[in-house]
Motif scaffolding. Structure first.
Motif, PDB file in Angstrom:
ATOM      1  N   VAL A 108       0.831  -1.204   0.000  1.00  0.00           N
ATOM      2  CA  VAL A 108       0.000   0.000   0.000  1.00  0.00           C
ATOM      3  C   VAL A 108       0.865   1.253   0.000  1.00  0.00           C
ATOM      4  O   VAL A 108       1.890   1.317   0.689  1.00  0.00           O
ATOM      5  CB  VAL A 108      -0.930   0.001   1.238  1.00  0.00           C
ATOM      6  CG1 VAL A 108      -1.776   1.269   1.282  1.00  0.00           C
ATOM      7  CG2 VAL A 108      -1.820  -1.242   1.239  1.00  0.00           C
ATOM      8  N   VAL A 109       0.452   2.261  -0.781  1.00  0.00           N
ATOM      9  CA  VAL A 109       1.084   3.579  -0.725  1.00  0.00           C
ATOM     10  C   VAL A 109       0.640   4.234   0.587  1.00  0.00           C
ATOM     11  O   VAL A 109      -0.555   4.457   0.787  1.00  0.00           O
ATOM     12  CB  VAL A 109       0.669   4.446  -1.921  1.00  0.00           C
ATOM     13  CG1 VAL A 109       1.295   5.834  -1.809  1.00  0.00           C
ATOM     14  CG2 VAL A 109       1.065   3.789  -3.232  1.00  0.00           C
ATOM     15  N   PRO A 110       1.549   4.539   1.505  1.00  0.00           N
ATOM     16  CA  PRO A 110       1.136   4.968   2.848  1.00  0.00           C
ATOM     17  C   PRO A 110       0.559   6.367   2.940  1.00  0.00           C
ATOM     18  O   PRO A 110      -0.236   6.647   3.830  1.00  0.00           O
ATOM     19  CB  PRO A 110       2.432   4.864   3.667  1.00  0.00           C
ATOM     20  CG  PRO A 110       3.520   5.029   2.662  1.00  0.00           C
ATOM     21  CD  PRO A 110       3.014   4.396   1.398  1.00  0.00           C
ATOM     22  N   ASN A 111       0.950   7.262   2.047  1.00  0.00           N
ATOM     23  CA  ASN A 111       0.554   8.658   2.240  1.00  0.00           C
ATOM     24  C   ASN A 111      -0.447   9.157   1.199  1.00  0.00           C
ATOM     25  O   ASN A 111      -0.579  10.354   0.984  1.00  0.00           O
ATOM     26  CB  ASN A 111       1.784   9.574   2.279  1.00  0.00           C
ATOM     27  CG  ASN A 111       2.679   9.377   1.081  1.00  0.00           C
ATOM     28  OD1 ASN A 111       2.547   8.387   0.371  1.00  0.00           O
ATOM     29  ND2 ASN A 111       3.584  10.304   0.840  1.00  0.00           N
ATOM     30  N   VAL A 112      -1.150   8.239   0.554  1.00  0.00           N
ATOM     31  CA  VAL A 112      -2.322   8.602  -0.254  1.00  0.00           C
ATOM     32  C   VAL A 112      -3.511   7.939   0.434  1.00  0.00           C
ATOM     33  O   VAL A 112      -3.786   6.760   0.230  1.00  0.00           O
ATOM     34  CB  VAL A 112      -2.195   8.130  -1.714  1.00  0.00           C
ATOM     35  CG1 VAL A 112      -3.449   8.474  -2.504  1.00  0.00           C
ATOM     36  CG2 VAL A 112      -0.972   8.757  -2.374  1.00  0.00           C
TER      37      VAL A 112
END
Length: 239
Positions: A108-112
């Motif tokens: 998972v992309v953490p900051n979107v």
């Protein structure tokens, strides 16, 4: 170190090390692996299921999911802390669904936190896998672990929109005859506008579907079972 301290360290590490996405709404932003450590877990993605690490491909750093070491039911290392960093107090609910989907590696992309519309593009190469050589863009990931993914497969030459809901996987749209040669780089793109989803492979529109509800949730990368894949140039453009 107690559990609270461990969680705090993980949250801090992700917050400091995750790639910043300046001007995300204004222009496309590509996640860059050049500052990552070869052989280590990525900092720009949070591995949830499977074995993910940074490797060197002809002088360029890429993200690898290594299904050669895959075992059914295998979550990523430190999954409880990672889930807590992504979803806070709802992490236990998220973990329940992760265990149900452990056949399908994803990161998972953490900051979107909430992708609701735009384009997500990435490049991938299938290296090996007897069961699968699957590469997908994960989106609409909810705190309860439900999500959508559009995936290509180098062994099957098809493009599929999958829905993962309440512990069950089902196909939403299936398109055959999508050439996806193994050991070659390909480009996969998802275009989202409200509840409308489009899937492109190597620049060609193959898949179109209208969902029952608009897209809203986290995003990432997806794979399956024993797939050994390279990923690169993960690009996000938000409408």
């Amino acid at each position: 170190m107690n559990n609270r301290n461990i969680i705090a360290c993980v949250v801090s590490a992700i917050g400091l090390a995750a790639l910043a996405l300046p001007g995300l709404a204004a222009q496309p932003t590509t996640i860059d692996f050049s500052g990552e450590t070869v052989g280590g877990e990525p900092k720009s993605f949070v591995p949830v299921v499977g074995i993910w690490r940074i490797e060197n491909d002809s002088g360029k750093k890429v993200l690898t999911v290594d299904g050669r070491q895959w075992k059914e039911g295998q979550s990523s290392a430190g999954i409880a802390d990672k889930a807590r960093a992504l979803y806070g107090e709802r992490y236990a609910e998220f973990l329940d669904r992760v265990q149900a989907y452990a056949y399908f590696p994803y990161a998972v992309v953490p900051n979107v936190e909430n992708f609701t519309g735009g384009e997500i593009t990435m490049r991938f190469e299938g290296l090996s896998g007897r069961i699968d050589q699957g590469a997908g863009i994960l989106f609409n990931l909810k705190p309860n672990g439900d999500y959508l993914t559009i995936r290509a497969n180098c062994l099957e030459n098809n493009l599929v929109l999958w829905k993962f809901e309440k512990g069950k996987r089902s196909s939403v749209k299936w398109v055959r005859n999508t050439p996806t040669a193994t050991k070659q780089w390909h480009e996969l793109k998802v275009r989202v506008s409200g509840s409308k989803v489009e899937g492109y492979l190597d620049g060609k529109l193959y898949l179109e579907d209208t969902l029952s509800q608009p897209v809203s949730g986290r995003i990432g990368l997806w794979s399956k079972a024993d797939s050994h894949m390279y990923f690169s140039d993960y690009t996000i453009r938000v409408d």
